[in-house]
Design a protein around this motif. Sequence first.
Motif, PDB file in Angstrom:
ATOM      1  N   LEU A  35       0.831  -1.209   0.000  1.00  0.00           N
ATOM      2  CA  LEU A  35       0.000   0.000   0.000  1.00  0.00           C
ATOM      3  C   LEU A  35       0.866   1.260   0.000  1.00  0.00           C
ATOM      4  O   LEU A  35       0.665   2.179  -0.810  1.00  0.00           O
ATOM      5  N   GLY A  36       1.824   1.309   0.909  1.00  0.00           N
ATOM      6  CA  GLY A  36       2.668   2.492   1.025  1.00  0.00           C
ATOM      7  C   GLY A  36       3.483   2.760  -0.219  1.00  0.00           C
ATOM      8  O   GLY A  36       3.617   3.916  -0.663  1.00  0.00           O
ATOM      9  N   TYR A  37       4.033   1.706  -0.814  1.00  0.00           N
ATOM     10  CA  TYR A  37       4.876   1.873  -2.000  1.00  0.00           C
ATOM     11  C   TYR A  37       4.044   2.281  -3.210  1.00  0.00           C
ATOM     12  O   TYR A  37       4.477   3.095  -4.039  1.00  0.00           O
ATOM     13  N   LEU A  38       2.829   1.725  -3.332  1.00  0.00           N
ATOM     14  CA  LEU A  38       1.941   2.129  -4.432  1.00  0.00           C
ATOM     15  C   LEU A  38       1.464   3.576  -4.274  1.00  0.00           C
ATOM     16  O   LEU A  38       1.247   4.279  -5.257  1.00  0.00           O
ATOM     17  N   MET A  39       1.314   4.018  -3.041  1.00  0.00           N
ATOM     18  CA  MET A  39       0.807   5.361  -2.793  1.00  0.00           C
ATOM     19  C   MET A  39       1.880   6.440  -2.965  1.00  0.00           C
ATOM     20  O   MET A  39       1.601   7.517  -3.504  1.00  0.00           O
ATOM     21  N   PHE A  40       3.098   6.148  -2.505  1.00  0.00           N
ATOM     22  CA  PHE A  40       4.114   7.207  -2.456  1.00  0.00           C
ATOM     23  C   PHE A  40       5.396   6.888  -3.230  1.00  0.00           C
ATOM     24  O   PHE A  40       6.227   7.777  -3.421  1.00  0.00           O
ATOM     25  N   GLY A  41       5.567   5.646  -3.658  1.00  0.00           N
ATOM     26  CA  GLY A  41       6.711   5.286  -4.486  1.00  0.00           C
ATOM     27  C   GLY A  41       8.051   5.633  -3.860  1.00  0.00           C
ATOM     28  O   GLY A  41       8.275   5.428  -2.665  1.00  0.00           O
ATOM     29  N   GLU A  42       8.939   6.212  -4.661  1.00  0.00           N
ATOM     30  CA  GLU A  42      10.281   6.540  -4.205  1.00  0.00           C
ATOM     31  C   GLU A  42      10.293   7.722  -3.239  1.00  0.00           C
ATOM     32  O   GLU A  42      11.331   8.020  -2.639  1.00  0.00           O
ATOM     33  N   HIS A  43       9.175   8.397  -3.119  1.00  0.00           N
ATOM     34  CA  HIS A  43       9.108   9.571  -2.243  1.00  0.00           C
ATOM     35  C   HIS A  43       8.695   9.216  -0.819  1.00  0.00           C
ATOM     36  O   HIS A  43       8.544  10.110   0.013  1.00  0.00           O
ATOM     37  N   ILE A  44       8.511   7.954  -0.542  1.00  0.00           N
ATOM     38  CA  ILE A  44       8.030   7.560   0.774  1.00  0.00           C
ATOM     39  C   ILE A  44       9.080   7.846   1.836  1.00  0.00           C
ATOM     40  O   ILE A  44      10.283   7.657   1.623  1.00  0.00           O
ATOM     41  N   ALA A  45       8.640   8.319   2.995  1.00  0.00           N
ATOM     42  CA  ALA A  45       9.533   8.636   4.105  1.00  0.00           C
ATOM     43  C   ALA A  45       9.804   7.374   4.928  1.00  0.00           C
ATOM     44  O   ALA A  45       9.199   6.324   4.715  1.00  0.00           O
ATOM     45  N   SER A  46      10.708   7.497   5.886  1.00  0.00           N
ATOM     46  CA  SER A  46      11.065   6.345   6.716  1.00  0.00           C
ATOM     47  C   SER A  46       9.899   5.863   7.564  1.00  0.00           C
ATOM     48  O   SER A  46       9.910   4.737   8.057  1.00  0.00           O
ATOM     49  N   GLN A  47       8.892   6.728   7.764  1.00  0.00           N
ATOM     50  CA  GLN A  47       7.637   6.345   8.419  1.00  0.00           C
ATOM     51  C   GLN A  47       6.502   6.769   7.498  1.00  0.00           C
ATOM     52  O   GLN A  47       6.429   7.936   7.109  1.00  0.00           O
ATOM     53  N   VAL A  48       5.641   5.852   7.169  1.00  0.00           N
ATOM     54  CA  VAL A  48       4.587   6.137   6.198  1.00  0.00           C
ATOM     55  C   VAL A  48       3.668   7.265   6.680  1.00  0.00           C
ATOM     56  O   VAL A  48       3.098   8.006   5.862  1.00  0.00           O
ATOM     57  N   THR A  49       3.550   7.454   7.987  1.00  0.00           N
ATOM     58  CA  THR A  49       2.698   8.517   8.511  1.00  0.00           C
ATOM     59  C   THR A  49       3.214   9.906   8.124  1.00  0.00           C
ATOM     60  O   THR A  49       2.439  10.865   8.077  1.00  0.00           O
ATOM     61  N   LEU A  50       4.511  10.016   7.854  1.00  0.00           N
ATOM     62  CA  LEU A  50       5.079  11.322   7.500  1.00  0.00           C
ATOM     63  C   LEU A  50       4.693  11.742   6.086  1.00  0.00           C
ATOM     64  O   LEU A  50       4.881  12.907   5.718  1.00  0.00           O
ATOM     65  N   ASN A  51       4.162  10.810   5.297  1.00  0.00           N
ATOM     66  CA  ASN A  51       3.703  11.133   3.942  1.00  0.00           C
ATOM     67  C   ASN A  51       2.225  11.477   3.892  1.00  0.00           C
ATOM     68  O   ASN A  51       1.745  12.019   2.894  1.00  0.00           O
ATOM     69  N   LEU A  52       1.500  11.159   4.951  1.00  0.00           N
ATOM     70  CA  LEU A  52       0.047  11.343   4.934  1.00  0.00           C
ATOM     71  C   LEU A  52      -0.316  12.821   5.110  1.00  0.00           C
ATOM     72  O   LEU A  52       0.258  13.495   5.965  1.00  0.00           O
ATOM     73  N   PRO A  53      -1.260  13.333   4.323  1.00  0.00           N
ATOM     74  CA  PRO A  53      -1.703  14.726   4.476  1.00  0.00           C
ATOM     75  C   PRO A  53      -2.485  14.907   5.773  1.00  0.00           C
ATOM     76  O   PRO A  53      -3.461  14.194   6.024  1.00  0.00           O
ATOM     77  N   THR A  54      -2.064  15.848   6.586  1.00  0.00           N
ATOM     78  CA  THR A  54      -2.641  15.991   7.929  1.00  0.00           C
ATOM     79  C   THR A  54      -4.064  16.544   7.920  1.00  0.00           C
ATOM     80  O   THR A  54      -4.733  16.529   8.952  1.00  0.00           O
ATOM     81  N   LYS A  55      -4.538  17.032   6.774  1.00  0.00           N
ATOM     82  CA  LYS A  55      -5.900  17.581   6.725  1.00  0.00           C
ATOM     83  C   LYS A  55      -6.960  16.488   6.740  1.00  0.00           C
ATOM     84  O   LYS A  55      -8.131  16.753   7.017  1.00  0.00           O
ATOM     85  N   ASN A  56      -6.575  15.260   6.421  1.00  0.00           N
ATOM     86  CA  ASN A  56      -7.530  14.157   6.367  1.00  0.00           C
ATOM     87  C   ASN A  56      -7.718  13.506   7.739  1.00  0.00           C
ATOM     88  O   ASN A  56      -6.751  13.336   8.493  1.00  0.00           O
TER      89      ASN A  56
END
Length: 413
Positions: A259-280
Motif C-alpha cells: 500500500l505504502g509503496y503504491l501510494m508514495f513510491g520513491e518519495h516515501i519517508a522512513s515512516q509512512v505517517t510522515l507522507n500522509l496529508p494531515t488535513k484528512n
Amino acid sequence: MDTNNVERMESQNHHLESHEPGVTFLSSSFNGVNILSGVGILSVAYALSKGGWLSLVLLLFIAHLSFYTALLLQRCMDSDPLIKTYPNIGGKAFGRIGSAIISAFMYLELYLVSVEFLILEGDNLHKLFPKKSFDIFGKKVGGKQGFILLTGLVVLPTTWLRNLGVLAYVSAGGVIATVILVVAVLWGGVFDGIGFHERGELWNWNGLPTAVSMFMFCYCGHAVFPTLCNSMRDKSQFPKVLLVSFSVSTISYGLMAILGYLMFGEHIASQVTLNLPTKNISSKIAIYTTLMIPIAKYALIIEPVATSIEETLPFRESKMMSCLIRTCLVVSTAFVALLVPFFGYVMAFIGAFLGISMSILFPCLCYWKIVIGFKRFEVEMMVILVILCVGMFFEVVGTYTAVTNIINEVQTK
C-alpha cells in the motif's frame, strides 16, 4: 520492534513473565502476534522502496527463516526443563559467556528501541506542528528536537513506576494499533484522494542491505519466545502459535509495504505517517495512533535495562537510586535521539546488527551446540551452516551500510 513493535522485545518478556502458567492457544497466538507487531509496520514500505518490488521475496524469506530459528529455540528448551529464558539457552550452550552476550544484545536492543520511540515522536509531532519551535534556557530549539525533549519529559514519570501493569495492558494493543494503521493508510489511498499511482522500481541492488536490515527488524521477537512458550498450557502447540503469529504479522507487513509503496513510491519517508496529508481524518487517526505507541511502551521497554543496572549496584532497594538510574537512562536516550535522529537508519542498524544476531545467528549456534553437537555431521548441520554464513554476510554488509548512512547524515546535518 515494533511496532514491531517491536512489535521486537524484552519488555514484553517482562510482561509475559507475570502471567500464570496455562495460557491457552488463542491467547498465546494473540501474544505472539503482539510481540511481532511494532513500529516496523511504519517503515516496511520504506524498506520495500529501498529494495524494489522483488524484495518482497526477501520479506517472505526472512519471515520463514525467523520462524525456523524460533523453532530451534524451542528444541533447545526441550533439551533441559530448567531453561526458561533466552539467556538460559545461551548459558546452556556456552556457559556464562553465552548468557552474558545474549543478555547484552537484548539490553542494547531495548535501549536503541527506546531511542527510536523518541525519534518517532519527534518526527510525527513535527509533522502535525511543523511551525512549532521551543525556547529552552534562552536558546531556540527546532520543532523536532524540542518534541524529542518534550516526549522524554512526558515518559520520564512512567519509568519511575514500580507497577507497570496498566501500561502493560495498554502496550498489548500493538495488534489493534497495527490494524488501525493499515486501515487508515488504505482509507487514505482509496477515499482521500491519494490513490495508488506510483510504479516503483523492480529491483535495487544498492538499497538491498537497508531493505533486508529493516525487514529483519520486523521479526525481532526471539528474546520473548522462550517465555511465551513456557507460559503455554500445552507447549506442544507452540509451533502452531509461531505459525499463526508469523503468518498474521507477515500478511500485515506485506500489505502495508504494498500500500505504502503504491501510494508514495520513491518519495516515501522512513515512516509512512510522515507522507500522509494531515488535513484528512484518516491521516490524523494514523498519526495519533502512532504517537500513542511510544508513550505506552517506553517504560516497559526500558524497565529490564534499568533493573539489570540496579542489580549490579549497592542500595538496589532504594527508590531514590532507582529513580536516578531511570532518569539517567531517559536523559541518555534523549541525547542519542538528538544526536542521531534518523529513524530509518537507526532501525536498519538495529535490524542488521542486533536483529540478525538475536533472531538468526544465536539460535542456530545454540541449537548446534546443545542439540546437534559440533562433532556430528548431518544434513541439518549443513543447513544451519549455510544460514550462519548468509546471516553473517547480511549482518556485516547491513551494519556497515547503516553506520555509513548515519555518519553521512550526521556530517551533513
